[in-house]
Every structure is written in C-alpha cells, then in structure tokens.
Design an enzyme around this catalytic site. Structure first.
Site, PDB file in Angstrom:
ATOM      1  N   THR A  11      40.501  11.000  32.861  1.00  0.00           N
ATOM      2  CA  THR A  11      39.989  12.189  33.548  1.00  0.00           C
ATOM      3  C   THR A  11      41.071  13.224  33.844  1.00  0.00           C
ATOM      4  O   THR A  11      40.771  14.293  34.367  1.00  0.00           O
ATOM      5  CB  THR A  11      39.331  11.798  34.892  1.00  0.00           C
ATOM      6  OG1 THR A  11      40.282  11.045  35.655  1.00  0.00           O
ATOM      7  CG2 THR A  11      38.077  10.975  34.677  1.00  0.00           C
ATOM      8  N   VAL A  60      39.828   0.534  37.750  1.00  0.00           N
ATOM      9  CA  VAL A  60      40.511  -0.578  37.057  1.00  0.00           C
ATOM     10  C   VAL A  60      40.935  -1.696  38.012  1.00  0.00           C
ATOM     11  O   VAL A  60      41.258  -2.799  37.569  1.00  0.00           O
ATOM     12  CB  VAL A  60      41.736  -0.119  36.220  1.00  0.00           C
ATOM     13  CG1 VAL A  60      41.335   0.740  35.049  1.00  0.00           C
ATOM     14  CG2 VAL A  60      42.791   0.549  37.083  1.00  0.00           C
ATOM     15  N   SER A 139      57.145   3.882  32.125  1.00  0.00           N
ATOM     16  CA  SER A 139      57.830   5.038  32.696  1.00  0.00           C
ATOM     17  C   SER A 139      59.338   4.831  32.633  1.00  0.00           C
ATOM     18  O   SER A 139      59.819   3.690  32.630  1.00  0.00           O
ATOM     19  CB  SER A 139      57.428   5.217  34.163  1.00  0.00           C
ATOM     20  OG  SER A 139      58.231   6.193  34.795  1.00  0.00           O
ATOM     21  N   TYR A 152      56.990   1.799  43.174  1.00  0.00           N
ATOM     22  CA  TYR A 152      56.473   2.406  41.927  1.00  0.00           C
ATOM     23  C   TYR A 152      57.350   1.975  40.747  1.00  0.00           C
ATOM     24  O   TYR A 152      56.839   1.563  39.702  1.00  0.00           O
ATOM     25  CB  TYR A 152      56.421   3.924  42.038  1.00  0.00           C
ATOM     26  CG  TYR A 152      55.988   4.567  40.733  1.00  0.00           C
ATOM     27  CD1 TYR A 152      54.684   4.416  40.263  1.00  0.00           C
ATOM     28  CD2 TYR A 152      56.893   5.292  39.947  1.00  0.00           C
ATOM     29  CE1 TYR A 152      54.290   4.981  39.049  1.00  0.00           C
ATOM     30  CE2 TYR A 152      56.499   5.851  38.734  1.00  0.00           C
ATOM     31  CZ  TYR A 152      55.199   5.696  38.294  1.00  0.00           C
ATOM     32  OH  TYR A 152      54.807   6.243  37.088  1.00  0.00           O
ATOM     33  N   PRO A 182      57.499   7.751  29.738  1.00  0.00           N
ATOM     34  CA  PRO A 182      57.791   9.168  29.982  1.00  0.00           C
ATOM     35  C   PRO A 182      58.677   9.358  31.212  1.00  0.00           C
ATOM     36  O   PRO A 182      58.679   8.538  32.138  1.00  0.00           O
ATOM     37  CB  PRO A 182      56.409   9.782  30.250  1.00  0.00           C
ATOM     38  CG  PRO A 182      55.399   8.742  29.857  1.00  0.00           C
ATOM     39  CD  PRO A 182      56.094   7.422  30.038  1.00  0.00           C
ATOM     40  N   VAL A 185      56.507  14.463  33.745  1.00  0.00           N
ATOM     41  CA  VAL A 185      55.387  15.082  33.028  1.00  0.00           C
ATOM     42  C   VAL A 185      54.552  15.821  34.077  1.00  0.00           C
ATOM     43  O   VAL A 185      54.150  15.215  35.080  1.00  0.00           O
ATOM     44  CB  VAL A 185      54.489  14.019  32.342  1.00  0.00           C
ATOM     45  CG1 VAL A 185      53.442  14.709  31.469  1.00  0.00           C
ATOM     46  CG2 VAL A 185      55.306  13.025  31.533  1.00  0.00           C
TER      47      VAL A 185
HETATM   48  P1  NDP Z   1      47.267  11.909  36.704  1.00  0.00           P
HETATM   49  O1  NDP Z   1      47.170  11.728  38.175  1.00  0.00           O
HETATM   50  O2  NDP Z   1      47.083  13.267  36.141  1.00  0.00           O
HETATM   51  O3  NDP Z   1      46.282  10.908  35.970  1.00  0.00           O
HETATM   52  C1  NDP Z   1      46.131   9.573  36.381  1.00  0.00           C
HETATM   53  C2  NDP Z   1      44.850   9.024  35.820  1.00  0.00           C
HETATM   54  O4  NDP Z   1      44.724   7.637  36.218  1.00  0.00           O
HETATM   55  C3  NDP Z   1      43.625   9.745  36.379  1.00  0.00           C
HETATM   56  O5  NDP Z   1      42.635   9.813  35.376  1.00  0.00           O
HETATM   57  C4  NDP Z   1      43.186   8.818  37.511  1.00  0.00           C
HETATM   58  O6  NDP Z   1      41.828   8.925  37.850  1.00  0.00           O
HETATM   59  C5  NDP Z   1      43.468   7.471  36.859  1.00  0.00           C
HETATM   60  N1  NDP Z   1      43.437   6.410  37.846  1.00  0.00           N
HETATM   61  C6  NDP Z   1      44.244   6.245  38.908  1.00  0.00           C
HETATM   62  N2  NDP Z   1      43.883   5.160  39.605  1.00  0.00           N
HETATM   63  C7  NDP Z   1      42.816   4.633  38.950  1.00  0.00           C
HETATM   64  C8  NDP Z   1      41.992   3.517  39.170  1.00  0.00           C
HETATM   65  N3  NDP Z   1      42.191   2.699  40.217  1.00  0.00           N
HETATM   66  N4  NDP Z   1      40.976   3.257  38.320  1.00  0.00           N
HETATM   67  C9  NDP Z   1      40.771   4.075  37.261  1.00  0.00           C
HETATM   68  N5  NDP Z   1      41.515   5.155  36.985  1.00  0.00           N
HETATM   69  C10 NDP Z   1      42.527   5.432  37.835  1.00  0.00           C
HETATM   70  O7  NDP Z   1      48.725  11.364  36.308  1.00  0.00           O
HETATM   71  P2  NDP Z   1      49.406  11.103  34.891  1.00  0.00           P
HETATM   72  O8  NDP Z   1      48.556  11.546  33.782  1.00  0.00           O
HETATM   73  O9  NDP Z   1      50.773  11.641  34.989  1.00  0.00           O
HETATM   74  O10 NDP Z   1      49.516   9.514  34.916  1.00  0.00           O
HETATM   75  C11 NDP Z   1      49.052   8.684  33.868  1.00  0.00           C
HETATM   76  C12 NDP Z   1      50.002   7.502  33.715  1.00  0.00           C
HETATM   77  O11 NDP Z   1      51.274   7.995  33.333  1.00  0.00           O
HETATM   78  C13 NDP Z   1      50.229   6.698  34.992  1.00  0.00           C
HETATM   79  O12 NDP Z   1      50.245   5.325  34.641  1.00  0.00           O
HETATM   80  C14 NDP Z   1      51.601   7.148  35.464  1.00  0.00           C
HETATM   81  O13 NDP Z   1      52.253   6.178  36.220  1.00  0.00           O
HETATM   82  C15 NDP Z   1      52.265   7.383  34.124  1.00  0.00           C
HETATM   83  N6  NDP Z   1      53.455   8.240  34.122  1.00  0.00           N
HETATM   84  C16 NDP Z   1      53.369   9.530  34.609  1.00  0.00           C
HETATM   85  C17 NDP Z   1      54.502  10.337  34.579  1.00  0.00           C
HETATM   86  C18 NDP Z   1      54.502  11.728  35.135  1.00  0.00           C
HETATM   87  O14 NDP Z   1      55.599  12.265  35.401  1.00  0.00           O
HETATM   88  N7  NDP Z   1      53.381  12.379  35.300  1.00  0.00           N
HETATM   89  C19 NDP Z   1      55.768   9.847  33.996  1.00  0.00           C
HETATM   90  C20 NDP Z   1      55.732   8.475  33.567  1.00  0.00           C
HETATM   91  C21 NDP Z   1      54.611   7.723  33.608  1.00  0.00           C
HETATM   92  P3  NDP Z   1      41.358   9.584  39.255  1.00  0.00           P
HETATM   93  O15 NDP Z   1      41.371  11.052  38.989  1.00  0.00           O
HETATM   94  O16 NDP Z   1      40.026   8.977  39.467  1.00  0.00           O
HETATM   95  O17 NDP Z   1      42.369   9.180  40.286  1.00  0.00           O
HETATM   96  C1  8X3 Z   2      56.742   9.022  36.451  1.00  0.00           C
HETATM   97  C2  8X3 Z   2      58.108   9.598  36.277  1.00  0.00           C
HETATM   98  O1  8X3 Z   2      60.367   9.831  37.382  1.00  0.00           O
HETATM   99  O2  8X3 Z   2      58.433  10.566  38.640  1.00  0.00           O
HETATM  100  O3  8X3 Z   2      56.726   7.665  36.160  1.00  0.00           O
HETATM  101  O4  8X3 Z   2      58.853   8.240  38.315  1.00  0.00           O
HETATM  102  S1  8X3 Z   2      58.975   9.540  37.727  1.00  0.00           S
END
Ligand code: NDP
Ligand code: 8X3
Length: 253
Positions: A11, A60, A139, A152, A182, A185
């Site tokens: 989403t 999840v 990450s 985290y 990543p 982001v």
């Molecule tokens: P967003 O917050 O934009 O997206 C996170 C997504 O995960 C949303 O769709 C959210 O849904 C969903 N989600 C969270 N909790 C649950 C749950 N309990 N059940 C189902 N869906 C869930 O963040 P990102 O796109 O950045 O994050 C995606 C992944 O990337 C994560 O695992 C994050 O740790 C990882 N990541 C992100 C980085 C960054 O800098 N952004 C860097 C490295 C890794 P909802 O809207 O319902 O909460």
């Molecule tokens: C997301 C990147 O550096 O904010 O995993 O932890 S950081």
C-alpha cells in the site's frame, strides 16, 4: 499464464513501487496490506493496464488471518513465482534503555515474525515445484547498529540471518533467495517511525538526495529477472552520499 508476484505491504513506499515495477515487467500480482481502499485503488489502476491483481487484506502479525487469506486464493494463484517480504516498519529513535516496549514488540512481530509467517505459507509450494524466488527487504540497518536504532537494527539483522538460513535450506532446489538492504529511501517510513511527526520525518531526507521506492523496485526486478543459474544473494543499496547506517553526508540547507 503470466508469472505471479506476491508483495506484502503493497500500500505504500517500496512495496507499492515493487507492485508497479513487476506489473510493468509482465507479472500478475497478489498485493497484500492492511488498507483495503488503497489496495483497491492500486488494483483498479493496474487492471486498467491489463494486469491481473488479487488483493488480500490482513495484518502480517496475524498468522491465522494470513493463512486464511492465502487459502482464499484460487488454485492457479497459489503458484507464486516471487514473494517479496516487504511489510515492515521502524518505531521510535530512542536510546535502548528508554525505548517503548510496545514499539519493540510491534517491530519484532512485523519485521521478523510476519516475514516468517509469509515464508512458511509460500515457500513449501516453491520447493514442491522446484522454482520460485523470495526477496526479503532487509536494510543497511541490519549490517551494524546505528545510534538509537537498536531494536529496529536488530530486526533487520534478523532478516539477514533468516534470509541466509532460508538460502541454505533451499540450496538443493532451484528456489532463489535475496536480501535487499536499502539505506535512506524516502517513503512513509520516517512518518511512521516518528508516530506522525511529519516535520521530524522530513528532516531525515534534508541535505541529501535519498533513494526512492522505484530505485529499490528496479533492483528487486533485476534480481528476479536474472538468468535461472544466477542468485543475487544480497544487495546493499545506498544513496550516493550515504556510506553506511551512520555516515551520511548532507549539504548545508
Ligand atoms: P512505508 O511505511 O512507506 O511502507 C511500509 C508498508 O508496510 C506499508 O504498506 C504498511 O502498511 C506495511 N505494513 C506495516 N506493518 C504492517 C503489518 N503489520 N501488516 C501488513 N502490512 C504492514 O515504508 P517503506 O516502503 O520504506 O518500508 C518497506 C520496507 O522497507 C520495510 O520493511 C522497511 O523496514 C524497509 N526499509 C525501508 C527503508 C527506508 O529508508 N524507507 C530502508 C531500508 C529498509 P500500512 O500502511 O497498513 O501501515
Ligand atoms: C531503513 C534505513 O537507515 O533509516 O531501514 O534504518 S535506516
């Protein structure tokens, strides 16, 4: 039939970008998340472009709901080619001895147990068919702890160990396993981390050009498209001015 990719947390952010990249690359999609309206909107956009999409609404962290959702898929849709374990979050940026145990539980239940739940549901079919690809979103935070990242970072270190463990356990099959790591982001990630403090979230990306969800989706698609004998085991993807979890060069603003 086209190949099928199942993406958790589709989403927003990286998950939504993966949905768009894999659709563009010729996949049909199973999109999972907690927000039905957002999933329906993405589904409508994709179906207008002749991509077939199933949506599954569940958290999840709820293993029973995940099982029921997967059971509800029509038989041909159970043959999942690519599982992208993306759903995840950070909550808080506090000293470990001052952190909120509720935040810790949410991160552990989502980032580790949720990922395991989906792996347990999808990978047996891949092993049976002797094909498939699991892409876990780890990450840079899993490589080494950074200040106030503690729990985290630990969850993403766990994603690394769990991904490496799975790769070992399916080594006798043609199933491939990838850990994408990543750095910064720009998504909803920091808004969630700071419990809706958007001004604080914006500061995370100030003075540096961060990655986008699309940058990560491109790497995921590349890994999934590599020749069958090539397994992209792990990729660390950083913005050009980020060196690791702790070293980020920012321009003065
Ligand atoms: P967003 O917050 O934009 O997206 C996170 C997504 O995960 C949303 O769709 C959210 O849904 C969903 N989600 C969270 N909790 C649950 C749950 N309990 N059940 C189902 N869906 C869930 O963040 P990102 O796109 O950045 O994050 C995606 C992944 O990337 C994560 O695992 C994050 O740790 C990882 N990541 C992100 C980085 C960054 O800098 N952004 C860097 C490295 C890794 P909802 O809207 O319902 O909460
Ligand atoms: C997301 C990147 O550096 O904010 O995993 O932890 S950081």
């Amino acid at each position: 039939m086209k190949k099928i990719a199942l993406i958790t947390g589709a989403t927003s952010g990286i998950g939504e970008a993966c949905a768009r990249r894999f659709a563009e690359g010729g996949y049909n999609l199973i999109l999972t998340g907690r927000q039905a309206d957002k999933l329906n909107m993405i589904q409508a956009q994709m179906e207008a472009n002749r991509v077939e999409v199933k949506t599954l609404v569940f958290d999840v962290r709820d293993a029973e709901a995940a099982q029921q959702a997967m059971d509800s898929l029509p038989e041909p849709w159970k043959r999942i080619d690519v599982l992208i374990n993306n759903a995840g979050l950070a909550l808080g940026l506090d000293k470990e001895y001052e952190g909120d145990p509720e935040d810790w539980n949410t991160m552990i239940d989502t980032n580790i147990k949720g990922l395991l739940t989906m792996t347990r549901l999808v990978v047996p079919g891949m092993v049976e068919r002797n094909e498939g690809h699991v892409i876990n979103i780890g990450s840079v935070a899993g490589d080494a702890a950074y200040a106030r990242g503690n729990v985290y970072c630990a969850t993403k270190a766990a994603v690394k160990a769990i991904t490496d463990g799975l790769r070992i356990d399916v080594a006798e099959t043609a199933v491939r396993v990838t850990n994408l790591k990543p750095g910064l982001v720009e998504t909803n990630f920091s808004n969630v981390r700071f419990h809706g403090d958007n001004a604080r979230a914006d500061k995370v990306y100030q003075g540096i050009k961060p990655l986008t969800g699309a940058d990560i989706a491109d790497v995921a698609f590349y890994a999934a498209s590599a020749p069958k004998h090539v397994q992209i085991a792990e990729v660390l993807i950083l913005a050009t001015h980020q060196a690791n979890g702790s070293v980020i060069h920012r321009e003065e603003v």
